[in-house]
Design an enzyme around this catalytic site. Structure first.
Site, PDB file in Angstrom:
ATOM      1  N   GLY A 198      -1.320  -1.377  -2.310  1.00 57.44           N
ATOM      2  CA  GLY A 198      -1.249  -1.969  -0.967  1.00 57.44           C
ATOM      3  C   GLY A 198       0.059  -2.676  -0.714  1.00 57.44           C
ATOM      4  O   GLY A 198       0.918  -2.757  -1.600  1.00 57.44           O
ATOM      5  N   ASN A 199       0.201  -3.161   0.471  1.00 57.30           N
ATOM      6  CA  ASN A 199       1.391  -3.891   0.888  1.00 57.30           C
ATOM      7  C   ASN A 199       1.063  -5.346   1.126  1.00 57.30           C
ATOM      8  O   ASN A 199      -0.047  -5.667   1.547  1.00 57.30           O
ATOM      9  CB  ASN A 199       1.890  -3.316   2.222  1.00 57.30           C
ATOM     10  CG  ASN A 199       2.840  -2.185   1.991  1.00 57.30           C
ATOM     11  OD1 ASN A 199       3.959  -2.386   1.547  1.00 57.30           O
ATOM     12  ND2 ASN A 199       2.381  -0.985   2.286  1.00 57.30           N
ATOM     13  N   ASN A 200       2.024  -6.193   0.897  1.00 55.13           N
ATOM     14  CA  ASN A 200       1.835  -7.620   1.118  1.00 55.13           C
ATOM     15  C   ASN A 200       2.042  -7.916   2.616  1.00 55.13           C
ATOM     16  O   ASN A 200       3.165  -8.089   3.070  1.00 55.13           O
ATOM     17  CB  ASN A 200       2.865  -8.378   0.275  1.00 55.13           C
ATOM     18  CG  ASN A 200       2.508  -9.827   0.129  1.00 55.13           C
ATOM     19  OD1 ASN A 200       1.528 -10.280   0.726  1.00 55.13           O
ATOM     20  ND2 ASN A 200       3.272 -10.556  -0.644  1.00 55.13           N
ATOM     21  N   SER A 201       0.975  -7.896   3.359  1.00 53.80           N
ATOM     22  CA  SER A 201       1.091  -8.183   4.793  1.00 53.80           C
ATOM     23  C   SER A 201      -0.221  -8.787   5.280  1.00 53.80           C
ATOM     24  O   SER A 201      -1.280  -8.191   5.088  1.00 53.80           O
ATOM     25  CB  SER A 201       1.384  -6.893   5.564  1.00 53.80           C
ATOM     26  OG  SER A 201       1.311  -7.139   6.952  1.00 53.80           O
TER      27      SER A 201
END
Ligand code: CTP
Length: 396
Positions: A198-201
């Site tokens: 996943g992405n850090n957002s």
């Protein structure tokens, strides 16, 4: 103001407001007047102060005050006040004002840590925020007694800044009749049924873009990938998980849109294969090799698919740069590569951005112009982005 010991700090907020020329009507609850009396509020605001709907009933103040205000601010907002505001209970003048206000509403909570962390209060705060009410995070530190923890009233300076933010973005209708699509959050690319890349957002910036677009009159679709925050009220919500799902949703939504904003952090790579069942430690080697394949570049694809000048397409870029000039150079390169109309660039290397309430960005336009938005709330950044979009729409 509601009845909490922090009512004395509201005096400083009131002074700050009147000294900067604002016309302030003080509406205390009866409990608030036990902490700071009518005389103080009347002297500082220069106006009569009432707490019940029964005073001056001929003026219908309980309706008029809310209807005519540019902003309603509650300092301090107690747990009881948050609960009453959430459920539309209107037994006194302050809660009547909250129920009739059509302007922005700012609540600055102050209470004991246990009350703030109680699921009932947390649920109320979520509901209020979902309706577009700005509920500030309380500060952490020493409370009234010996206890300490989250629950302190935010500093009067912070409350005054938040008030200035809200007054600056007083709703204008410059996106009325426009159809806007915003993507927000971060995609998750599954490895197996329980794991993902996943992405850090947190999705906060995208959610603020959607919320502010609603307040400026747009009809808004929010394509939301795994948000950490609640989506705002008043949007059409399309939930997605992976880059492929986000791609499909954006392609579908963009065809009828006037503006498309890609604020989501889209995974650039996904696992080539997804295991049908959980990958078990015992059955794997000490090293697990995962083959990654590139995902579709949604933004570049939307630009390529555009036939005329619509929609206006806005990209975001989170970069790590050594200094401002390197950030600008990286941003310009990316804007050219993606071919979008505006690229909103932020430096995630030197400042806390992910999940934070504030942001600091550069807005690069395809005509070469650069707008710098110094550190401010993500809502104010969102408004700066819409200002740039509105300028482009006017030229087309
Ligand atoms: N984006 C997209 N599809 C992708 C990756 C990114 O639409 N598969 C969009 C993002 O939503 C953002 C913009 O492209 O608006 C820039 O994202 P970024 O990750 O910075 O772009 P990349 O091309 O992946 O560049 P980098 O190699 O720096 O990661």
């Amino acid at each position: 103001m509601a009845g909490g010991i922090a009512a004395y700090k509201a005096v400083e907020v009131l002074r700050g407001l009147t000294e900067s020329g604002h016309d302030v009507t003080v509406v205390p609850t009866a409990a608030a007047l036990r902490f700071v009396g009518t005389a103080t509020w009347e002297a500082l605001s220069g106006k009569a102060v009432h707490d019940t709907v029964w005073d001056q009933a001929q003026l219908v103040a309980h309706v008029r005050l809310g209807q005519q205000a540019d902003l309603v601010v509650v300092v301090p907002a107690t747990a009881d006040l948050l609960a009453r505001a959430t459920h539309g209970v209107a037994g006194d003048l302050l809660t009547n004002v909250l129920l009739t206000a059509r302007c922005p509403v700012l609540l600055a909570p102050a209470m004991h840590t246990e009350m703030w962390l109680h699921p009932a209060t947390q649920r109320n705060v979520l509901d209020l925020r979902g309706r577009g009410v700005v509920v500030l995070e309380p500060g952490a530190g020493r409370l009234t007694g010996a206890d300490s923890g989250p629950g302190r009233l935010p500093e009067p300076r912070q409350i005054l800044e938040a008030i200035a933010d809200l007054l600056r973005r007083r709703p204008s209708n410059d996106l009325a009749g426009r159809s806007v699509v915003v993507s927000a959050g971060g995609t998750r690319e599954p490895l197996d049924p329980v794991r993902f890349i996943g992405n850090n957002s947190s999705g906060r910036q995208g959610v603020e873009l959607a919320r502010t677009a609603v307040s400026r009159g747009a009809s808004v679709t929010l394509v939301a990938a795994n948000l950490d925050v609640d989506p705002p009220a008043g949007v059409t919500l399309v939930r997605v998980g992976t880059a492929a799902e986000l791609h499909a949703a954006m392609v579908e939504q963009a065809s009828a849109a006037d503006v498309v904003v890609m604020a989501a952090a889209v995974a650039d790579f996904r696992p080539d294969a997804q295991a049908g069942s959980k990958i078990k430690k015992e059955s794997a080697e000490a090293t697990l090799r995962i083959e990654l394949v590139q995902t579709v570049d949604v933004l570049a694809g939307l630009v390529r698919a555009r036939t005329g000048v619509r929609p206006v397409i806005v990209g975001f870029a989170a970069e790590t740069a050594a200094d401002a000039s390197e950030l600008l150079a990286i941003g310009r390169g990316k804007l050219a590569r993606k071919g979008c109309d505006l690229l909103v660039v932020n430096d995630v290397g030197r400042a806390v951005v992910f999940g934070a309430a504030d942001n600091e960005v550069l807005i690069l336009a395809s005509d070469g112009s650069v707008t710098q938005l110094p550190r401010r709330s993500k809502a104010a950044v969102a408004d700066g982005c819409w200002d740039a979009v509105v300028r482009l729409l006017a030229d087309r």
